[in-house]
Motif scaffolding. Structure first.
Motif, PDB file in Angstrom:
ATOM      1  N   VAL A 139       0.841  -1.198   0.000  1.00  0.00           N
ATOM      2  CA  VAL A 139       0.000   0.000   0.000  1.00  0.00           C
ATOM      3  C   VAL A 139       0.881   1.255   0.000  1.00  0.00           C
ATOM      4  O   VAL A 139       0.676   2.184  -0.773  1.00  0.00           O
ATOM      5  N   TYR A 140       1.905   1.237   0.848  1.00  0.00           N
ATOM      6  CA  TYR A 140       2.785   2.417   0.932  1.00  0.00           C
ATOM      7  C   TYR A 140       3.584   2.630  -0.349  1.00  0.00           C
ATOM      8  O   TYR A 140       3.918   3.751  -0.696  1.00  0.00           O
ATOM      9  N   TYR A 141       3.924   1.564  -1.027  1.00  0.00           N
ATOM     10  CA  TYR A 141       4.774   1.674  -2.218  1.00  0.00           C
ATOM     11  C   TYR A 141       4.020   2.187  -3.439  1.00  0.00           C
ATOM     12  O   TYR A 141       4.631   2.603  -4.410  1.00  0.00           O
ATOM     13  N   LYS A 142       2.730   2.121  -3.395  1.00  0.00           N
ATOM     14  CA  LYS A 142       1.929   2.448  -4.577  1.00  0.00           C
ATOM     15  C   LYS A 142       2.238   3.849  -5.128  1.00  0.00           C
ATOM     16  O   LYS A 142       2.295   4.806  -4.368  1.00  0.00           O
ATOM     17  N   TYR A 143       2.436   3.921  -6.430  1.00  0.00           N
ATOM     18  CA  TYR A 143       2.715   5.166  -7.165  1.00  0.00           C
ATOM     19  C   TYR A 143       4.089   5.774  -6.893  1.00  0.00           C
ATOM     20  O   TYR A 143       4.367   6.895  -7.318  1.00  0.00           O
ATOM     21  N   ALA A 144       4.953   5.064  -6.163  1.00  0.00           N
ATOM     22  CA  ALA A 144       6.301   5.603  -5.944  1.00  0.00           C
ATOM     23  C   ALA A 144       7.082   5.579  -7.253  1.00  0.00           C
ATOM     24  O   ALA A 144       6.926   4.657  -8.056  1.00  0.00           O
ATOM     25  N   VAL A 145       7.904   6.593  -7.463  1.00  0.00           N
ATOM     26  CA  VAL A 145       8.693   6.657  -8.710  1.00  0.00           C
ATOM     27  C   VAL A 145      10.196   6.497  -8.466  1.00  0.00           C
ATOM     28  O   VAL A 145      10.977   6.453  -9.422  1.00  0.00           O
ATOM     29  N   ALA A 146      10.612   6.437  -7.198  1.00  0.00           N
ATOM     30  CA  ALA A 146      12.028   6.233  -6.871  1.00  0.00           C
ATOM     31  C   ALA A 146      12.127   5.828  -5.403  1.00  0.00           C
ATOM     32  O   ALA A 146      11.181   6.011  -4.638  1.00  0.00           O
ATOM     33  N   ALA A 147      13.295   5.243  -5.044  1.00  0.00           N
ATOM     34  CA  ALA A 147      13.464   4.836  -3.648  1.00  0.00           C
ATOM     35  C   ALA A 147      14.908   4.982  -3.185  1.00  0.00           C
ATOM     36  O   ALA A 147      15.850   4.779  -3.952  1.00  0.00           O
ATOM     37  N   ALA A 148      15.052   5.324  -1.910  1.00  0.00           N
ATOM     38  CA  ALA A 148      16.356   5.326  -1.253  1.00  0.00           C
ATOM     39  C   ALA A 148      16.327   4.205  -0.219  1.00  0.00           C
ATOM     40  O   ALA A 148      15.480   4.193   0.683  1.00  0.00           O
ATOM     41  N   LEU A 149      17.243   3.245  -0.400  1.00  0.00           N
ATOM     42  CA  LEU A 149      17.392   2.153   0.565  1.00  0.00           C
ATOM     43  C   LEU A 149      18.457   2.591   1.555  1.00  0.00           C
ATOM     44  O   LEU A 149      19.560   2.954   1.150  1.00  0.00           O
ATOM     45  N   VAL A 150      18.129   2.542   2.833  1.00  0.00           N
ATOM     46  CA  VAL A 150      19.061   3.071   3.836  1.00  0.00           C
ATOM     47  C   VAL A 150      19.530   1.968   4.785  1.00  0.00           C
ATOM     48  O   VAL A 150      18.728   1.163   5.247  1.00  0.00           O
ATOM     49  N   PHE A 151      20.848   1.931   5.047  1.00  0.00           N
ATOM     50  CA  PHE A 151      21.347   1.081   6.125  1.00  0.00           C
ATOM     51  C   PHE A 151      22.275   1.907   7.002  1.00  0.00           C
ATOM     52  O   PHE A 151      22.637   3.039   6.668  1.00  0.00           O
ATOM     53  N   ASP A 152      22.616   1.333   8.148  1.00  0.00           N
ATOM     54  CA  ASP A 152      23.488   2.004   9.116  1.00  0.00           C
ATOM     55  C   ASP A 152      24.883   1.417   8.926  1.00  0.00           C
ATOM     56  O   ASP A 152      25.100   0.224   9.196  1.00  0.00           O
ATOM     57  N   ILE A 153      25.814   2.228   8.458  1.00  0.00           N
ATOM     58  CA  ILE A 153      27.142   1.726   8.103  1.00  0.00           C
ATOM     59  C   ILE A 153      27.919   1.197   9.323  1.00  0.00           C
ATOM     60  O   ILE A 153      28.882   0.454   9.175  1.00  0.00           O
ATOM     61  N   SER A 154      27.454   1.524  10.510  1.00  0.00           N
ATOM     62  CA  SER A 154      28.115   1.019  11.720  1.00  0.00           C
ATOM     63  C   SER A 154      27.538  -0.332  12.175  1.00  0.00           C
ATOM     64  O   SER A 154      28.040  -0.947  13.106  1.00  0.00           O
ATOM     65  N   ARG A 155      26.456  -0.790  11.524  1.00  0.00           N
ATOM     66  CA  ARG A 155      25.833  -2.071  11.896  1.00  0.00           C
ATOM     67  C   ARG A 155      25.653  -2.941  10.651  1.00  0.00           C
ATOM     68  O   ARG A 155      24.718  -2.749   9.870  1.00  0.00           O
ATOM     69  N   ALA A 156      26.544  -3.916  10.507  1.00  0.00           N
ATOM     70  CA  ALA A 156      26.564  -4.757   9.312  1.00  0.00           C
ATOM     71  C   ALA A 156      25.225  -5.467   9.065  1.00  0.00           C
ATOM     72  O   ALA A 156      24.834  -5.669   7.919  1.00  0.00           O
ATOM     73  N   ALA A 157      24.530  -5.820  10.125  1.00  0.00           N
ATOM     74  CA  ALA A 157      23.255  -6.539   9.958  1.00  0.00           C
ATOM     75  C   ALA A 157      22.251  -5.718   9.146  1.00  0.00           C
ATOM     76  O   ALA A 157      21.444  -6.290   8.397  1.00  0.00           O
ATOM     77  N   THR A 158      22.317  -4.416   9.265  1.00  0.00           N
ATOM     78  CA  THR A 158      21.366  -3.567   8.527  1.00  0.00           C
ATOM     79  C   THR A 158      21.709  -3.547   7.035  1.00  0.00           C
ATOM     80  O   THR A 158      20.839  -3.325   6.189  1.00  0.00           O
ATOM     81  N   PHE A 159      22.996  -3.775   6.739  1.00  0.00           N
ATOM     82  CA  PHE A 159      23.427  -3.901   5.330  1.00  0.00           C
ATOM     83  C   PHE A 159      22.950  -5.250   4.776  1.00  0.00           C
ATOM     84  O   PHE A 159      22.452  -5.328   3.648  1.00  0.00           O
ATOM     85  N   GLN A 160      23.055  -6.298   5.588  1.00  0.00           N
ATOM     86  CA  GLN A 160      22.580  -7.630   5.160  1.00  0.00           C
ATOM     87  C   GLN A 160      21.089  -7.596   4.815  1.00  0.00           C
ATOM     88  O   GLN A 160      20.631  -8.332   3.947  1.00  0.00           O
ATOM     89  N   SER A 161      20.347  -6.751   5.480  1.00  0.00           N
ATOM     90  CA  SER A 161      18.898  -6.654   5.233  1.00  0.00           C
ATOM     91  C   SER A 161      18.537  -5.987   3.917  1.00  0.00           C
ATOM     92  O   SER A 161      17.383  -6.080   3.466  1.00  0.00           O
ATOM     93  N   MET A 162      19.491  -5.306   3.320  1.00  0.00           N
ATOM     94  CA  MET A 162      19.178  -4.549   2.100  1.00  0.00           C
ATOM     95  C   MET A 162      18.574  -5.423   1.008  1.00  0.00           C
ATOM     96  O   MET A 162      17.678  -5.021   0.285  1.00  0.00           O
ATOM     97  N   LYS A 163      19.101  -6.640   0.912  1.00  0.00           N
ATOM     98  CA  LYS A 163      18.623  -7.575  -0.115  1.00  0.00           C
ATOM     99  C   LYS A 163      17.116  -7.837   0.024  1.00  0.00           C
ATOM    100  O   LYS A 163      16.379  -7.847  -0.960  1.00  0.00           O
ATOM    101  N   LYS A 164      16.686  -8.031   1.268  1.00  0.00           N
ATOM    102  CA  LYS A 164      15.263  -8.315   1.500  1.00  0.00           C
ATOM    103  C   LYS A 164      14.388  -7.114   1.167  1.00  0.00           C
ATOM    104  O   LYS A 164      13.325  -7.257   0.559  1.00  0.00           O
ATOM    105  N   TRP A 165      14.867  -5.932   1.565  1.00  0.00           N
ATOM    106  CA  TRP A 165      14.101  -4.723   1.243  1.00  0.00           C
ATOM    107  C   TRP A 165      14.030  -4.527  -0.270  1.00  0.00           C
ATOM    108  O   TRP A 165      12.997  -4.150  -0.819  1.00  0.00           O
ATOM    109  N   LEU A 166      15.148  -4.785  -0.927  1.00  0.00           N
ATOM    110  CA  LEU A 166      15.212  -4.623  -2.371  1.00  0.00           C
ATOM    111  C   LEU A 166      14.248  -5.581  -3.074  1.00  0.00           C
ATOM    112  O   LEU A 166      13.521  -5.198  -3.994  1.00  0.00           O
ATOM    113  N   CYS A 167      14.219  -6.821  -2.618  1.00  0.00           N
ATOM    114  CA  CYS A 167      13.309  -7.810  -3.220  1.00  0.00           C
ATOM    115  C   CYS A 167      11.863  -7.393  -3.007  1.00  0.00           C
ATOM    116  O   CYS A 167      11.036  -7.498  -3.915  1.00  0.00           O
TER     117      CYS A 167
END
Ligand code: GTP
Ligand code: MG
Length: 181
Positions: A81-109
């Motif tokens: 519902v939130y994604y509807k009509y979006a035309v671009a996205a910024a995926l954000v992780f916390d560079i001090s916490r590697a686990a948040t970088f590992q999550s990027m793949k799931k958000w991207l999918c």
């Protein structure tokens, strides 16, 4: 008065800001739209949005609607519902916490599964390695590799705290969207 601005074009773009909880999505949006930063963490529930108006050039005005999606939403059912009509996205992780970088793949999918533009193409996506003002737990090489493998257009090391690369990153996305028009 209107005729004076006969060539003025006004756009409304919906951008998404997504990633794990606590990575600094709200802080980035607030920095970008209000020029402020707070070190208090107030969790986002569901989604928030903020607007920023850009006088892009003498003929173009852009109203950017930034949707700041709660990090906890990945486990919810609302992202479609939130994604509807979006035309671009910024995926954000916390560079001090590697686990948040590992999550990027799931958000991207999640994004790619749920959003395609009316012409069938993917929306432009950038990756933000936020909190670059504190300790770094993910290397530039890892980030570049991830972007290449996943066809992410660009990445920036950002700091909502120090106002590093926030405008630059958003400007890049706006340009991508305008160029695709
Ligand atoms: P959810 O709403 O739970 O999804 O989290 P969020 O991604 O919106 O995180 P938020 O912006 O609330 O930031 C979490 C914490 O990190 C807060 O205490 C912020 O002050 C801090 N923070 C955010 N960005 C930065 C940054 O660039 N540098 C530093 N040092 N701290 C930051
Ligand atoms: Mg938030």
């Amino acid at each position: 008065v209107l005729s004076h601005f006969g060539h003025l074009k006004e756009h409304l773009f919906k951008f998404l800001v997504i990633g794990d909880y606590g990575v600094g999505k709200t802080a980035l949006v607030r920095r970008y739209t209000e020029g402020k930063f707070s070190s208090n963490y107030k969790i986002t529930i569901g989604a928030d949005f903020a607007i920023k108006t850009l006088d892009w050039d003498p003929h173009t005005k852009i109203n950017l609607q930034l949707w700041d999606i709660a990090g906890h939403e990945r486990f919810g059912y609302m992202t479609r519902v939130y994604y509807k009509y979006a035309v671009a996205a910024a995926l954000v992780f916390d560079i001090s916490r590697a686990a948040t970088f590992q999550s990027m793949k799931k958000w991207l999918c999640d994004l790619r599964e749920k959003i395609t533009l009316p012409n069938g193409s993917d929306i432009p996506i950038i990756l933000l390695a936020n909190k670059c003002d504190i300790s770094v737990a993910v290397t530039d090489e890892q980030i570049s590799k991830f972007c290449k493998e996943n066809k992410i257009n660009a990445w920036y090391a950002t700091s909502a705290k120090n106002n590093t690369n926030v405008d630059t990153a958003m400007r890049y996305l706006v340009e991508k969207v305008l160029n695709a028009k």
